[in-house]
Design a protein around this motif. Structure first.
Motif, PDB file in Angstrom:
ATOM      1  N   SER A   1      -4.718  11.536  -5.137  1.00 49.75           N
ATOM      2  CA  SER A   1      -6.076  11.898  -4.753  1.00 49.75           C
ATOM      3  C   SER A   1      -6.083  12.098  -3.245  1.00 49.75           C
ATOM      4  O   SER A   1      -5.256  11.528  -2.528  1.00 49.75           O
ATOM      5  N   ALA A   2      -6.998  12.939  -2.778  1.00 54.69           N
ATOM      6  CA  ALA A   2      -6.980  13.297  -1.363  1.00 54.69           C
ATOM      7  C   ALA A   2      -8.378  13.403  -0.783  1.00 54.69           C
ATOM      8  O   ALA A   2      -9.348  13.659  -1.488  1.00 54.69           O
ATOM      9  N   SER A   3      -8.421  13.237   0.520  1.00 56.81           N
ATOM     10  CA  SER A   3      -9.599  13.533   1.318  1.00 56.81           C
ATOM     11  C   SER A   3      -9.123  14.391   2.486  1.00 56.81           C
ATOM     12  O   SER A   3      -7.975  14.829   2.511  1.00 56.81           O
ATOM     13  N   GLU A   4      -9.972  14.598   3.444  1.00 55.71           N
ATOM     14  CA  GLU A   4      -9.635  15.492   4.547  1.00 55.71           C
ATOM     15  C   GLU A   4      -8.376  15.067   5.298  1.00 55.71           C
ATOM     16  O   GLU A   4      -7.568  15.909   5.688  1.00 55.71           O
ATOM     17  N   ASN A   5      -8.178  13.760   5.490  1.00 55.12           N
ATOM     18  CA  ASN A   5      -7.049  13.277   6.283  1.00 55.12           C
ATOM     19  C   ASN A   5      -6.143  12.288   5.573  1.00 55.12           C
ATOM     20  O   ASN A   5      -5.230  11.740   6.204  1.00 55.12           O
ATOM     21  N   HIS A   6      -6.385  12.043   4.290  1.00 58.70           N
ATOM     22  CA  HIS A   6      -5.607  11.032   3.582  1.00 58.70           C
ATOM     23  C   HIS A   6      -5.247  11.487   2.177  1.00 58.70           C
ATOM     24  O   HIS A   6      -5.978  12.262   1.559  1.00 58.70           O
ATOM     25  N   VAL A   7      -4.134  10.957   1.699  1.00 57.72           N
ATOM     26  CA  VAL A   7      -3.737  11.107   0.299  1.00 57.72           C
ATOM     27  C   VAL A   7      -3.357   9.718  -0.191  1.00 57.72           C
ATOM     28  O   VAL A   7      -2.715   8.950   0.529  1.00 57.72           O
ATOM     29  N   VAL A   8      -3.760   9.411  -1.406  1.00 58.05           N
ATOM     30  CA  VAL A   8      -3.352   8.171  -2.061  1.00 58.05           C
ATOM     31  C   VAL A   8      -2.522   8.567  -3.270  1.00 58.05           C
ATOM     32  O   VAL A   8      -2.937   9.407  -4.071  1.00 58.05           O
ATOM     33  N   ASP A   9      -1.327   7.980  -3.367  1.00 52.70           N
ATOM     34  CA  ASP A   9      -0.503   8.226  -4.548  1.00 52.70           C
ATOM     35  C   ASP A   9      -0.289   6.925  -5.286  1.00 52.70           C
ATOM     36  O   ASP A   9      -0.203   5.858  -4.683  1.00 52.70           O
ATOM     37  N   VAL A  10      -0.264   7.029  -6.599  1.00 55.91           N
ATOM     38  CA  VAL A  10       0.165   5.946  -7.468  1.00 55.91           C
ATOM     39  C   VAL A  10       1.412   6.475  -8.149  1.00 55.91           C
ATOM     40  O   VAL A  10       1.408   7.580  -8.693  1.00 55.91           O
ATOM     41  N   HIS A  11       2.496   5.718  -8.069  1.00 51.70           N
ATOM     42  CA  HIS A  11       3.729   6.162  -8.716  1.00 51.70           C
ATOM     43  C   HIS A  11       4.493   4.978  -9.287  1.00 51.70           C
ATOM     44  O   HIS A  11       4.304   3.844  -8.856  1.00 51.70           O
ATOM     45  N   ARG A  12       5.298   5.289 -10.271  1.00 54.74           N
ATOM     46  CA  ARG A  12       6.245   4.312 -10.797  1.00 54.74           C
ATOM     47  C   ARG A  12       7.493   4.415  -9.929  1.00 54.74           C
ATOM     48  O   ARG A  12       8.005   5.510  -9.694  1.00 54.74           O
ATOM     49  N   GLY A  13       7.961   3.290  -9.427  1.00 61.23           N
ATOM     50  CA  GLY A  13       9.184   3.266  -8.646  1.00 61.23           C
ATOM     51  C   GLY A  13      10.141   2.266  -9.244  1.00 61.23           C
ATOM     52  O   GLY A  13       9.738   1.155  -9.601  1.00 61.23           O
ATOM     53  N   TRP A  14      11.389   2.667  -9.391  1.00 63.16           N
ATOM     54  CA  TRP A  14      12.368   1.760  -9.986  1.00 63.16           C
ATOM     55  C   TRP A  14      13.729   1.974  -9.346  1.00 63.16           C
ATOM     56  O   TRP A  14      14.025   3.030  -8.802  1.00 63.16           O
TER      57      TRP A  14
ATOM     58  N   ILE B   1       2.295   9.302 -10.724  1.00 63.85           N
ATOM     59  CA  ILE B   1       1.306   9.051 -11.766  1.00 63.85           C
ATOM     60  C   ILE B   1      -0.004   9.739 -11.401  1.00 63.85           C
ATOM     61  O   ILE B   1      -0.616  10.405 -12.226  1.00 63.85           O
ATOM     62  N   SER B   2      -0.414   9.603 -10.125  1.00 67.66           N
ATOM     63  CA  SER B   2      -1.710  10.132  -9.720  1.00 67.66           C
ATOM     64  C   SER B   2      -1.725  10.399  -8.217  1.00 67.66           C
ATOM     65  O   SER B   2      -1.111   9.665  -7.452  1.00 67.66           O
TER      66      SER B   2
END
Length: 144
Positions: free
Chosen positions: A75-88, A72-73
């Protein structure tokens, strides 16, 4: 030093490998050898998975429940990524379908750590118990 876009591409590549079942490429090119993956909850698959091999085995296990993910989305920084996803996933009459958030720590162009968050941990726990809980019962109980 990695750039935010490089980190996002790494996680996108992770999802491509996950979606196609290419666990060997994931292990070889995406996961750090000493990666940790934190699976929340109170169910048979919960806990900290350590090392690329254990994490690949975890993904192979959840594939038995036809577990899928759709980004879904990111976003990142120098050392991290955040993901939002649909999981089923679906296993017989047991189903789960919700949003999940993962926080990835990126180190040297590889996923070094991931921490998973479920939109509804109680539903996730119930699904995983329904699908894999029998594997923890004693042999006489499993044979009933």
């Amino acid at each position: 030093m990695a750039h935010n876009d490089d980190n996002i591409r790494l996680v996108q590549r992770f999802f491509e490998c996950y979606g196609s079942g290419d666990l060997e490429t994931m292990k070889r090119d995406i996961l750090a050898e000493d990666v940790t993956w934190i699976i929340p909850g109170h169910h048979p698959l919960a806990g900290v998975k350590t090392g690329a091999e254990e994490i690949i085995n975890y993904f192979a296990t959840i594939a038995q429940a036809n577990f899928k993910a759709e980004l879904i989305s990111l976003s990142a920084s120098e050392n991290h990524v955040v993901d939002v996803h649909r999981g089923w996933g679906e296993y017989g009459e047991h189903k789960v379908d919700m949003n999940w958030v993962l926080v990835y720590q990126i180190e040297d162009g590889r996923i070094k750590q991931a921490q998973n968050f479920a939109a509804d941990q109680h539903i996730a726990d119930q699904f995983f118990w329904n699908v894999w809980g029998d594997q923890l019962k004693s042999v006489p109980e499993r044979l009933k």
